[in-house]
Structure formats: C-alpha cells, structure tokens
Enzyme design. Structure first.
Site, mmCIF file in Angstrom:
data_model
loop_
_atom_site.group_PDB
_atom_site.id
_atom_site.type_symbol
_atom_site.label_atom_id
_atom_site.label_comp_id
_atom_site.label_asym_id
_atom_site.label_seq_id
_atom_site.Cartn_x
_atom_site.Cartn_y
_atom_site.Cartn_z
ATOM 1 N N SER A 218 -1.796 1.035 11.649
ATOM 2 C CA SER A 218 -0.552 1.640 10.638
ATOM 3 C C SER A 218 -1.772 2.029 9.327
ATOM 4 O O SER A 218 -0.772 2.156 8.519
ATOM 5 C CB SER A 218 0.774 1.417 10.500
ATOM 6 O OG SER A 218 1.233 1.533 12.046
ATOM 7 N N ARG B 249 -9.105 4.278 5.711
ATOM 8 C CA ARG B 249 -8.955 3.490 4.357
ATOM 9 C C ARG B 249 -7.807 2.535 4.361
ATOM 10 O O ARG B 249 -6.978 2.828 4.573
ATOM 11 C CB ARG B 249 -9.226 3.965 2.722
ATOM 12 C CG ARG B 249 -7.576 4.996 2.951
ATOM 13 C CD ARG B 249 -7.300 6.126 1.794
ATOM 14 N NE ARG B 249 -6.146 6.845 2.199
ATOM 15 C CZ ARG B 249 -6.556 8.142 2.669
ATOM 16 N NH1 ARG B 249 -7.820 8.679 2.810
ATOM 17 N NH2 ARG B 249 -5.121 9.053 3.339
ATOM 18 N N ASP C 52 2.017 3.556 13.192
ATOM 19 C CA ASP C 52 3.910 2.986 14.305
ATOM 20 C C ASP C 52 4.250 4.469 14.487
ATOM 21 O O ASP C 52 5.418 4.951 15.124
ATOM 22 C CB ASP C 52 3.859 2.111 13.538
ATOM 23 C CG ASP C 52 3.665 3.138 11.555
ATOM 24 O OD1 ASP C 52 3.386 3.846 11.250
ATOM 25 O OD2 ASP C 52 4.396 1.844 11.183
#
Length: 500
Positions: A180, A195, A233
């Site tokens: 996630s 990132r 997620d």
C-alpha cells in the site's frame, strides 16, 4: 518585607518566544490551573481555526476533482491516479485457495483465503509486528522478512493433517501481494515504488520493482507461492467490498494513511491510450490522493500546527491531504496545540511537562478515548494525562481537551468526505447513489467518524448527499487481494490482457 513574587504569568522575549513562569512558596501545594473562562476563550480561537464550512468544502471538492482528472491525463502528477490493471468487477463467483500478504503501516499480515463463490469466503490469518528499525533497513531485508513469515505461516497451515490445506509436491499456491505505497505499474504482477509513505524509509527500494524484490526473497526461502498480483489495500478494499456488495463503487482507507480507489473507463484515461486496451474496458484506479494539494498548498485549510507537522515529517511538503486527516498525525496536531498553551503559561504551570514535549507522544487513540469518555468528571481523560504524562488536570481543562479533540477529529472526517465527494462528482454517482466501502483504524475505531463523513457529504451535495453511504468495507488486503489474484489467474488462463 519585599513584595511576594508568588503567582503565574508569561513574558514575551525579544526573540518573539513566550516564557511562562510560576512562583510558589513552601506552604502551597495547589498547582495553578486555567479557569473555565480562560479555556472557553481559547476554545473559540481553535473553533475558528479547525472548523470547515460547507462553502469551503465545496471549493476543496472542485479543486480535488480537477486534480483527479489531471492525474488521468498524464504521468508524473502529484496525485498519480495509478491504473492498477485490475480489469472490471469481480463476478462474485470466484473460487479457490489463495495466499495474501499485506505489508501495512504497522503490521505484516499473512492470510490463507478460501473463496467459496456467491460472495462468500473463509480466511485464516497471522500478524507480525513491524519494528521501526525494519521500516528503515535495506529494502531487500524487509522483503526477506516478509518471505520468512509467509514460509512459517504455510508450514503451519499446509499439510496432510485434518483441517490443513493439502498441497501436492512441487505445487504452489497463488499469491496476491498487498503493497500500500505509491507504485507505477504497467502490468499487474509488477510495480515500481514511487515513494515510501507511512513512516517507511527503507533504502534501495524507491525506483525498484518491489514485485521482483519479493519474488527474489520467495525463491531465497523456497516458499511454495506463485506471485500473481501486486495491488494496494485500497484497490483490494474496492474489489472485496464489491465481491460481497455489488452496489459498491468506491473503496477508501482512513487509517495511518488515506486513499481511495474506483473503477474508471479506459476511454477516459488518456495516459494509457498507447497500450491499446479495449476502450470499453474498465480498470480500477488507485488514486493515491493523500498527496492532494502537496507542495503548492493552495486549497487545504492548513493551520500553523499542520505546517509544523509537515515541516518536521520525514517527507516535508508531501502527502498534504493525508497529514490533515490520517491517524498517524491527528494526535500530533493536538499535542502541538497543548504545547503552545503550555508555552503561553495557560496549562500545567508548575508541573513537569517534558513527556508532552516529545514529538508524537500523544497518540490519536487518546483523541478517540477523550471523545468517547462517558463520565461526568471525564475520568478517562484524567487517566490519560496522569498515566502517560504525569500531569494533573481540572474539569475545565478536561472539557477543553475533549472539545479540542472533537474539533480535530471532525475536521479530519469532513476533509475525508471531500475526497469521496470529488470521485462521486467526477463519475456522476450522485443521482443513483452508491455504496462506499471504507476501512482503516480511523473509520473503524474513531467515534462518530462515519457519521461526520455523512454529515460532510450532505453539506457538500445537499440532501442528495444521503444517496452516498459509507459502510465498513470487507477485508481489502486479505480477501480483496485473493479475489484480485483469482480474477488475474482467470484472465491469464483465458489469454486476456497477458501483454499488459
């Protein structure tokens, strides 16, 4: 006899800093406390800072919608609007045994999911706590840890004993990996980390294919798992919730991070036109909209406390929307307000406050407890301040703390409603209405969070806002990941989208 210096006050130093002082004699045991009126005056100031009007919300929604559309136009936008290569909705009839691994913000979760069709499933899971050190060590070591935990889990649940999954020698269980964090994908079994977020900072991972890194670790530990799909997620929440409730059109997470996913028509995603995907196909979009209004800070109502949270974070300027609403930051926002009042000589004079002066010492869970304290004397709040921070409070101060927690929590929920409203507005879901599967610690555990989102949607859209209903989502990172792996496996077997 010289005049007594006893009493409390504050002076402003030439540097602009405020120095609070308190003087007492050996005969005095009572500590000075703020009066009810003082606290009420301060509360009015914070009400004006943290209150979000319906008009301001509508302005945020308009800017949010423009940002979402810009993210679909071209790559490299702050809100990346990532195509997930999850094509279309599940039928609800997917079946089979699947592994799901979820690398979350706090825990690593490993699941064995049995999809039974007709929107039904069974799930067995284990959780492994992630230490702060593991979040900062070399990226490959982190994936080695994931593979080791999965191997241990499989050894416990796969075998020939009753109740265990029987796996033939050499056979592998299909694996869906929930990761996630913002990734760029050009197919579903690949993902390059853009990132880190949620406090992770593992080196040698940003710019790398995390699916390939995990595969390498699976091979290293000889784990009998076939890596099928990489999703976040939020996408999993969208798909799992639709698997069980086909009215679901949006999936959201409001926890240590915040995000949303929805299903977009390929014809409306100019940046993937070159891939030659059928224009009438639909693909799930992972918005990664925690980054809304990052860097420019033009649209969101940031207070000076939000600015301090941002400047002292490990990613200054980034994830601007997330920093106003996620569970990772709400406690810190409240702590900064309390520290300001300590510095001004309003709170806790004559008491040791060093425990409160430590960054992130004030957990967002404390705000939840404060808001839900059922006692007249606010005994839960006494407990928080005496047990965790060793300071005494009066009823007036405790009432102020609860009201402040409510302001910060309410602003977070109303800003959360803005992100949902932007997708609803963009996709034209308002008239027919839709369900929004929502998950995450804030949504599930913070008192009144869902009600405040609904109140916010009505403030944005008027009475029609009641057509948009959020509900506790199905388990996205476990069941959703398994359903996506099942859909992907099915497509591959049918020869669909193999080159994407």
């Amino acid at each position: 006899m010289p005049a007594s210096r006893r009493g409390s006050g504050a002076v402003t130093l030439p540097t602009g800093q405020t120095l609070a002082f308190h003087t007492r004699t050996q005969d005095e045991e009572d500590l000075p406390h703020a009066t009810k009126k003082t606290m009420a005056d301060h509360l009015r100031k914070y009400e004006s800072l943290f209150t979000l009007t319906p008009q301001r919300m509508r302005m945020i929604v308009d800017a949010f919608k423009d940002t979402l559309e810009a993210g679909l136009e071209k790559h490299g936008n702050t809100v990346p609007m990532i195509p997930t290569y999850v094509f279309g909705w599940p039928t609800g009839n997917e079946t089979g045994e699947y592994l799901a691994v979820d690398l979350g913000g706090t825990n690593l979760r490993v699941c064995l999911v049995t999809l039974q069709g007709a929107g039904k499933f069974e799930i067995t899971q284990s959780k492994y706590r992630l230490t702060e050190e593991q979040k900062q060590e070399d990226g490959q070591k982190l994936f080695d840890f994931c593979a080791e935990c999965l191997k241990t889990f499989i050894d416990q649940h796969v075998g020939e004993e009753p109740g265990m999954i029987n796996l033939k020698p050499g056979a592998k269980l299909p694996l869906g990996f929930t990761f996630s964090y913002p990734c760029s994908q050009d197919r579903i079994d690949h993902g390059e980390l853009i990132r880190w977020t949620k406090g992770f900072g593992n080196p040698n991972t940003e710019g790398h294919d995390v699916a390939e890194m995990f595969r390498k670790s699976l091979q290293k530990y000889d784990v009998p798992a076939d890596f099928i799909s990489l999703t976040c997620d939020t996408t999993g929440t969208l798909i799992a919730s639709h698997y069980v409730n086909p009215k679901t059109k949006i999936g959201c997470i409001f926890g240590t991070g915040c995000n949303a996913a929805y299903m977009e028509k390929v014809v409306d995603i100019p940046k993937i036109k070159h891939l030659g995907i059928a224009q009438d196909a639909e693909v799930a979009i992972n918005c990664e909209y925690g980054a809304f209004d990052s860097f420019e800070h033009e649209h969101l109502p940031r207070t000076k406390y939000d600015q301090v949270v941002d400047e002292t974070s490990n990613k200054p300027g980034e994830q601007a929307y997330e920093k106003l609403i996620s569970g990772r930051y709400l406690g810190e926002i409240m702590r900064l307000v309390i520290c300001e009042l300590i510095d001004e000589g309003v709170l806790f004079l004559g008491q040791e406050t060093y425990k409160l002066e430590k960054a992130y010492a004030f957990d967002t869970a404390f705000l939840s407890l404060m808001e839900s304290d059922p006692t007249d004397e606010l005994l839960m709040i006494i407990g928080i301040f005496t047990h965790f921070f060793a300071v005494e409070t009066t009823l007036a101060e405790r009432q102020f703390f609860r009201a402040l927690a409510k302001l910060i929590g309410r602003r977070a929920a109303r800003l959360s409603a803005c992100g949902i409203a932007a997708i609803v507005s963009k996709m034209g879901y308002l008239e027919e209405g839709c369900s929004v599967g929502a998950d995450g610690s804030l949504y599930n555990k913070y008192p009144g969070f869902a009600d405040r989102i609904h109140e916010g949607l009505v403030d944005v859209f008027g009475d029609k806002g009641r057509n948009i209903v959020t509900y506790h989502a199905e388990d996205g990172s476990g069941v959703g990941s398994a359903v996506i792996a099942a859909m992907t496996k099915d497509r591959k077997e049918k020869g669909l989208y193999v080159n994407v």
